[in-house]
Design a protein around this motif. Structure first.
Motif, PDB file in Angstrom:
ATOM      1  N   CYS A   6       0.840  -1.192   0.000  1.00  0.00           N
ATOM      2  CA  CYS A   6       0.000   0.000   0.000  1.00  0.00           C
ATOM      3  C   CYS A   6       0.880   1.248   0.000  1.00  0.00           C
ATOM      4  N   CYS A   9      -0.080   3.222   3.667  1.00  0.00           N
ATOM      5  CA  CYS A   9       0.206   2.705   5.009  1.00  0.00           C
ATOM      6  C   CYS A   9       1.221   1.575   5.014  1.00  0.00           C
ATOM      7  N   CYS A  22      -5.876  -1.268  -0.827  1.00  0.00           N
ATOM      8  CA  CYS A  22      -5.515  -1.713   0.525  1.00  0.00           C
ATOM      9  C   CYS A  22      -6.757  -1.998   1.377  1.00  0.00           C
ATOM     10  N   GLU A  24      -6.734  -2.189   4.579  1.00  0.00           N
ATOM     11  CA  GLU A  24      -6.635  -1.391   5.813  1.00  0.00           C
ATOM     12  C   GLU A  24      -7.146   0.029   5.591  1.00  0.00           C
ATOM     13  N   CYS A  25      -6.658   0.664   4.511  1.00  0.00           N
ATOM     14  CA  CYS A  25      -6.915   2.106   4.378  1.00  0.00           C
ATOM     15  C   CYS A  25      -7.488   2.507   3.023  1.00  0.00           C
ATOM     16  N   GLY A  27      -5.934   2.550   0.244  1.00  0.00           N
ATOM     17  CA  GLY A  27      -4.901   3.154  -0.606  1.00  0.00           C
ATOM     18  C   GLY A  27      -4.581   2.324  -1.838  1.00  0.00           C
TER      19      GLY A  27
HETATM   20 ZN   LIG Z   1      -3.100   1.010   3.307  1.00  0.00          ZN
END
Ligand SMILES: [Zn+2]
Ligand SMILES: *Cc1c(COP(=O)(O)O)cnc(C)c1O
Length: 406
Positions: A6, A9, A22, A24-25, A27
């Protein structure tokens, strides 16, 4: 081997996962390699003709590729047009010379191969035209169904013709490209289709070979600057990554200043660069004659802005009139036939030279992204019609000696 990382992050994902952004985020993802394991030398590379798959050690694929021999495109040094621009050393990398007539083939040969490697059974994309043509040929070659979503009424005829002829399922939606992309992302999640827009990092891996070829064609000299049209901003990102990898591997010593050109009516990246912003402000009603870059919300904006800032490059906007002039200049001063979006690179270069934002002694490579024949309807609008006459020598002579504009 390769992983996905990513850009926001630094979360890492395995190359065996079907993932586009991503978890998680949200991205964008980059393909990363263990560069210490890759040993490429100039000498080793000099033994093989230019092509995308020549650089397979830097591509994220293990199986046999689905290929129609993409890449190996001409790099022309401009003469008459360079003089007209008052620039010393300008080249055009003519990506219109790929199998379907655009650089998208470099990304799609890798992307469709990856789809098979990942065990996917259907491929899909939204497109302003060229991506759909490209997806259609590789899906045909692989014997895989392809679904493409186009903005109704805004795709050049040649591109639709290609997608149809090569057997893709072609849908035109009442909405612009950005809306088509949103739809196809949803479709791919719900139906387990493989998404091959440039948000897919594997496509960009194929496109980065443009950088490798330029370096080789210039005898391992990295040009001072690359100028190219920017739509979804995948290509500017990909080419920059290519140059960074060459440097990382010790094959070259510098990276070029990445310079993006957008149409005035669709210029979120150029506006962000002007304000030195890290993020774009999307446009809801993008408009330009250059349909391939008629994009208001470029998915790769974050990557592209990084590429521009890191490389000390810039971005510029051009009007449709400036694009048309550059298209005619390339065609009539150099014999290079390109579609409108591609010509924006030359139009942007002219403007940056005029405004003294570029030194005329720089070594510059402009990328012309797509072939002239993609958009013949546009040509008929901007060029004078053929002149119909009686089949007599008098009529022929009368007409050829009458002055008219080109
Ligand atoms: Zn990320
Ligand atoms: C896709 C395309 C572009 C824009 O490339 P991005 O990677 O979306 O910035 C420019 N010109 C042509 C001809 C294209 O097909």
């Amino acid at each position: 081997m390769h992983d996905l990382r990513c850009i926001e992050c630094n979360a890492i994902y395995s190359g065996d996962e079907v993932i586009y952004t991503c978890m998680e985020c949200g991205g964008l993802l980059d393909v990363i390699y263990d560069y210490d394991e890759i040993s490429l030398t100039r000498e080793k590379l000099s033994k093989e003709a230019l092509s995308v798959w020549k650089y397979r050690e830097l591509l994220p694929i293990r199986r046999a590729p689905v290929t129609l021999q993409e890449g190996g495109t001409q790099l022309y040094r401009l003469t008459r047009l360079a003089e007209d621009l008052s620039a010393e050393e300008v080249y055009v990398k003519h990506e219109g010379m790929n199998p379907t007539g655009s650089f998208k083939d470099r990304g799609m040969t890798v992307g469709v191969t990856k789809a098979i490697e990942l065990g996917m059974s259907t491929v899909a994309c939204a497109s302003t035209g060229n991506t759909s043509a490209s997806l259609a040929i590789y899906a045909a070659k692989a014997g895989m169904p392809a679904v493409v979503l186009l903005p109704a009424g805004k795709v050049a005829l040649g591109k639709v013709a290609q997608a149809l002829m090569h057997g893709a399922k072609v849908l035109t939606i009442r909405g612009n490209f950005d809306e088509a992309l949103r739809l196809v992302r949803d479709l791919c999640t719900k139906e387990d289709f493989y998404l091959l827009n440039s948000i897919n990092p594997y496509r960009l891996e194929g496109q980065k070979t443009i950088a490798f070829e330029i370096a080789e064609q210039l005898q391992w000299n990295v040009p001072d600057r690359i100028v190219l049209p920017v739509g979804n901003a995948g290509n500017i990102t990909a080419i920059y990554k290519g140059f960074k990898e060459l440097k990382r591997l010790g094959l070259t010593e510098t990276v070029p200043k990445m310079t993006g050109v957008q149409a005035e009516g669709a210029s979120p990246i150029a506006r962000a660069v002007r304000e030195r912003e890290e993020r774009i402000d999307p446009e809801t009603k993008p408009e330009t004659i250059a349909t391939a870059i008629r994009i208001g919300n470029p998915v790769n904006a974050r990557k592209a802005l990084k590429a521009i800032y890191e490389s000390n490059g810039t971005a510029e906007t051009v009007t449709d009139e400036e694009i048309i002039r550059a298209q005619k200049d390339l065609a009539q001063l150099e014999g290079i036939g390109v579609e409108p979006a591609s010509a924006s690179s030359i139009a942007g270069l002219r403007k940056l030279l005029q405004n003294q934002e570029i030194d005329p002694s720089e070594q510059i490579v402009c990328i012309t992204t797509g072939h002239l024949l993609k958009d013949s309807e546009e040509i008929l609008k901007i060029c004078p019609r053929p002149i119909e006459i009686n089949a007599t020598i008098e009529d022929v002579r009368r007409v050829i000696f009458t002055k008219r504009p080109n």
